[in-house]
Design a protein around this motif. Structure first.
Motif, mmCIF file in Angstrom:
data_model
loop_
_atom_site.group_PDB
_atom_site.id
_atom_site.type_symbol
_atom_site.label_atom_id
_atom_site.label_comp_id
_atom_site.label_asym_id
_atom_site.label_seq_id
_atom_site.Cartn_x
_atom_site.Cartn_y
_atom_site.Cartn_z
ATOM 1 N N SER A 1 0.905 -1.342 0.038
ATOM 2 C CA SER A 1 -0.014 0.030 0.006
ATOM 3 C C SER A 1 0.824 1.235 -0.052
ATOM 4 O O SER A 1 0.456 2.289 -0.779
ATOM 5 N N VAL A 2 1.802 1.106 0.854
ATOM 6 C CA VAL A 2 3.056 2.529 0.871
ATOM 7 C C VAL A 2 3.517 2.701 -0.455
ATOM 8 O O VAL A 2 3.746 3.729 -1.032
ATOM 9 N N LEU A 3 3.866 1.510 -1.242
ATOM 10 C CA LEU A 3 4.541 1.446 -2.397
ATOM 11 C C LEU A 3 3.556 2.098 -3.616
ATOM 12 O O LEU A 3 3.901 3.048 -4.378
ATOM 13 N N LEU A 4 2.132 1.535 -3.452
ATOM 14 C CA LEU A 4 1.222 2.276 -4.256
ATOM 15 C C LEU A 4 1.054 3.628 -4.297
ATOM 16 O O LEU A 4 0.914 4.352 -5.162
ATOM 17 N N PHE A 5 1.095 4.167 -2.828
ATOM 18 C CA PHE A 5 0.946 5.484 -2.512
ATOM 19 C C PHE A 5 2.201 6.162 -3.172
ATOM 20 O O PHE A 5 2.189 7.398 -3.790
ATOM 21 N N THR A 6 3.209 5.754 -3.000
ATOM 22 C CA THR A 6 4.758 6.169 -3.498
ATOM 23 C C THR A 6 4.606 6.556 -5.154
ATOM 24 O O THR A 6 5.058 7.448 -5.544
ATOM 25 N N LEU A 7 4.122 5.454 -5.633
ATOM 26 C CA LEU A 7 3.975 5.541 -7.149
ATOM 27 C C LEU A 7 2.970 6.584 -7.608
ATOM 28 O O LEU A 7 2.851 6.801 -8.911
ATOM 29 N N ARG A 8 2.284 7.052 -6.696
ATOM 30 C CA ARG A 8 1.101 8.073 -7.002
ATOM 31 C C ARG A 8 1.746 9.418 -6.385
ATOM 32 O O ARG A 8 1.095 10.501 -6.593
ATOM 33 N N SER A 9 2.728 9.416 -5.700
ATOM 34 C CA SER A 9 3.251 10.728 -5.309
ATOM 35 C C SER A 9 4.008 11.875 -6.120
ATOM 36 O O SER A 9 4.366 12.928 -5.800
ATOM 37 N N LYS A 10 4.662 11.321 -7.279
ATOM 38 C CA LYS A 10 5.644 11.939 -8.017
ATOM 39 C C LYS A 10 5.073 11.833 -9.387
ATOM 40 O O LYS A 10 4.640 10.941 -9.960
ATOM 41 N N SER A 11 4.932 12.998 -10.336
ATOM 42 C CA SER A 11 4.694 12.946 -11.616
ATOM 43 C C SER A 11 5.379 12.037 -12.575
ATOM 44 O O SER A 11 4.791 11.352 -13.606
ATOM 45 N N VAL A 12 6.652 12.120 -12.294
ATOM 46 C CA VAL A 12 7.684 11.069 -12.951
ATOM 47 C C VAL A 12 7.077 9.515 -12.939
ATOM 48 O O VAL A 12 7.311 8.726 -14.035
ATOM 49 N N PHE A 13 6.515 9.046 -11.838
ATOM 50 C CA PHE A 13 6.070 7.665 -11.797
ATOM 51 C C PHE A 13 4.671 7.559 -12.771
ATOM 52 O O PHE A 13 4.513 6.337 -13.185
ATOM 53 N N CYS A 14 3.809 8.557 -12.858
ATOM 54 C CA CYS A 14 2.553 8.494 -13.694
ATOM 55 C C CYS A 14 2.797 8.807 -15.219
ATOM 56 O O CYS A 14 2.132 8.749 -15.834
ATOM 57 N N GLU A 15 4.135 9.178 -15.442
ATOM 58 C CA GLU A 15 4.463 9.373 -16.859
ATOM 59 C C GLU A 15 5.507 8.541 -17.412
ATOM 60 O O GLU A 15 5.974 8.769 -18.664
ATOM 61 N N THR A 16 5.964 7.384 -16.798
ATOM 62 C CA THR A 16 6.797 6.630 -16.994
ATOM 63 C C THR A 16 6.312 5.371 -17.157
ATOM 64 O O THR A 16 5.596 4.672 -16.424
ATOM 65 N N SER A 17 6.310 4.621 -18.311
ATOM 66 C CA SER A 17 5.831 3.364 -18.777
ATOM 67 C C SER A 17 5.922 2.127 -17.558
ATOM 68 O O SER A 17 5.126 1.568 -17.146
ATOM 69 N N ARG A 18 7.371 1.742 -17.434
ATOM 70 C CA ARG A 18 7.767 1.048 -16.332
ATOM 71 C C ARG A 18 6.893 1.122 -15.007
ATOM 72 O O ARG A 18 6.848 0.260 -14.439
ATOM 73 N N TYR A 19 6.946 2.537 -14.353
ATOM 74 C CA TYR A 19 6.326 2.630 -13.106
ATOM 75 C C TYR A 19 4.679 2.580 -13.428
ATOM 76 O O TYR A 19 3.994 2.116 -12.525
ATOM 77 N N ILE A 20 4.218 2.794 -14.500
ATOM 78 C CA ILE A 20 2.644 2.803 -14.690
ATOM 79 C C ILE A 20 2.531 1.101 -14.678
ATOM 80 O O ILE A 20 1.337 0.815 -14.179
ATOM 81 N N LEU A 21 3.305 0.408 -15.332
ATOM 82 C CA LEU A 21 3.018 -1.181 -15.466
ATOM 83 C C LEU A 21 3.264 -1.899 -13.950
ATOM 84 O O LEU A 21 2.526 -2.741 -13.528
ATOM 85 N N LEU A 22 4.156 -1.034 -13.290
ATOM 86 C CA LEU A 22 4.352 -1.454 -11.978
ATOM 87 C C LEU A 22 3.089 -1.229 -11.030
ATOM 88 O O LEU A 22 2.798 -2.074 -10.336
ATOM 89 N N TYR A 23 2.464 0.068 -11.316
ATOM 90 C CA TYR A 23 1.511 0.449 -10.343
ATOM 91 C C TYR A 23 0.247 -0.776 -10.832
ATOM 92 O O TYR A 23 -0.471 -1.233 -9.735
ATOM 93 N N ASN A 24 0.200 -1.069 -11.879
ATOM 94 C CA ASN A 24 -0.965 -1.961 -12.221
ATOM 95 C C ASN A 24 -0.613 -3.510 -11.783
ATOM 96 O O ASN A 24 -1.753 -4.096 -11.207
ATOM 97 N N LEU A 25 0.569 -3.872 -11.558
ATOM 98 C CA LEU A 25 0.962 -5.077 -10.972
ATOM 99 C C LEU A 25 0.738 -5.092 -9.696
ATOM 100 O O LEU A 25 0.194 -6.121 -9.008
ATOM 101 N N LEU A 26 1.002 -4.218 -8.793
ATOM 102 C CA LEU A 26 0.937 -4.028 -7.291
ATOM 103 C C LEU A 26 -0.495 -4.106 -7.220
ATOM 104 O O LEU A 26 -0.824 -4.562 -6.149
#
Length: 314
Positions: free
Chosen positions: A39-64
């Motif tokens: 849950s903390v990692l999911l929150f982290t992946l939405r805390s910065k715009s770079v995570f929302c604009e990078t494909s590998r982090y978008i895929l990681l969020y979907n996986l998590l």
């Protein structure tokens, strides 16, 4: 041959209340700990715009997200079984739907993530053109549609078997995939679908690993980046293998209930739940969360801040 309809918690009712509470506490404690980190990692992946604009982090969020939903649902089913709570047929249908929906999301997303790493290392100049946010969104949509189609086919098979099987309002066994879907055809469908998904994912990850390894040996590439990508692909393959083994969780408990003493069934059930259900759904946190130099500082910061807030008296 179709699976015999054994209860996947056979033997649990023969244990004392103290022993049941002990193993339930250990199992649910480890599950809650990993759920908290996810849950903390999911929150982290939405805390910065770079995570929302990078494909590998978008895929990681979907996986998590899929892993977290599966872990919550599986923990609930485990808790209901170990507490010997039997649901009605319709309640069980609602509870079992989320884990069935997101089960194949993980191997399919791992496949897409492996392809992304392959393109990043083997075709770095074309990576920004091929792996875009839009294409990533299309890939994620296809993954969820594939998993949804699997659920639709299961429901149709269940409805078509209504004339053959009588659905009692109160189930005689604990809520599980095996006790809900008793149609022999369902077993063949699940076997075929799982075989196709895991075989395709395994072949894709292995081929991606071979391609990345070959590129890493050339003198014109970033060897450190290629080496890290090959290690990530190996971890993906290991994670996929654990998820594949977890499909036989109920079969392992069923076989153990017929061969082992009933006093050992609860122990095996708890251990197999931790290592075959909880662990495979939490490896993504360690593969990316603590290995990625961009995520790691923020993840540790958020984990420490949350722990500090929990211990500070209000």
């Amino acid at each position: 041959m179709p699976r015999t309809n054994y209860n996947n918690t056979a033997g649990l009712k023969y244990h004392t209340t103290q022993e049941t509470l002990l193993y339930a506490s250990l199992t649910m404690g480890s599950s809650c700990m990993f759920l908290y980190i996810n849950s903390v990692l999911l929150f982290t992946l939405r805390s910065k715009s770079v995570f929302c604009e990078t494909s590998r982090y978008i895929l990681l969020y979907n996986l998590l997200f899929a892993d977290t939903v599966y872990l919550v649902s599986s923990s609930l089913l485990f808790l209901l079984a170990i507490c010997q709570i039997k649901l009605t047929f319709y309640m069980c249908s609602v509870v079992i739907l989320p884990p069935l929906l997101v089960y194949s999301i993980s191997p399919l997303t791992l496949t897409v993530m492996s392809l992304e790493r392959f393109v990043a290392i083997c075709y770095p100049l074309r990576h920004a053109v091929i792996i875009t946010v839009r294409n990533t969104g299309v890939a994620i949509t296809m993954v969820w549609l594939s998993s949804s189609l699997r659920i639709i086919i299961r429901v149709l098979m269940l409805l078509c078997s209504y004339t053959e099987f009588s659905f009692d309002l109160h189930m005689k066994d604990f809520c599980s995939d095996e006790t809900l879907f008793l149609v022999p055809m369902y077993y063949y469908f699940v076997t075929a679908y799982s075989g196709i998904v895991f075989l395709s994912a395994g072949v894709t990850i292995i081929c991606s690993y071979i391609g990345v390894t070959l590129v890493a040996r050339s003198a014109s590439t970033n060897k450190a980046s290629a080496r890290k990508a090959s290690q990530t692909l190996l971890l993906h393959l290991f994670q996929l293998g654990l998820i594949l083994i977890s499909t036989f969780h109920s079969n392992i408990i069923t076989a153990a209930a017929t061969m082992m003493e009933r006093s050992h069934v609860l122990r095996l059930h708890s251990l197999s739940f931790i290592f075959l259900t909880v662990l495979p759904r939490c490896l993504s946190t360690f593969i990316y969360g603590f290995r990625d130099q961009t995520i790691r500082p923020l993840l540790i910061q958020h984990l420490c801040s949350q722990c500090t807030m929990s211990f500070v008296p209000k």
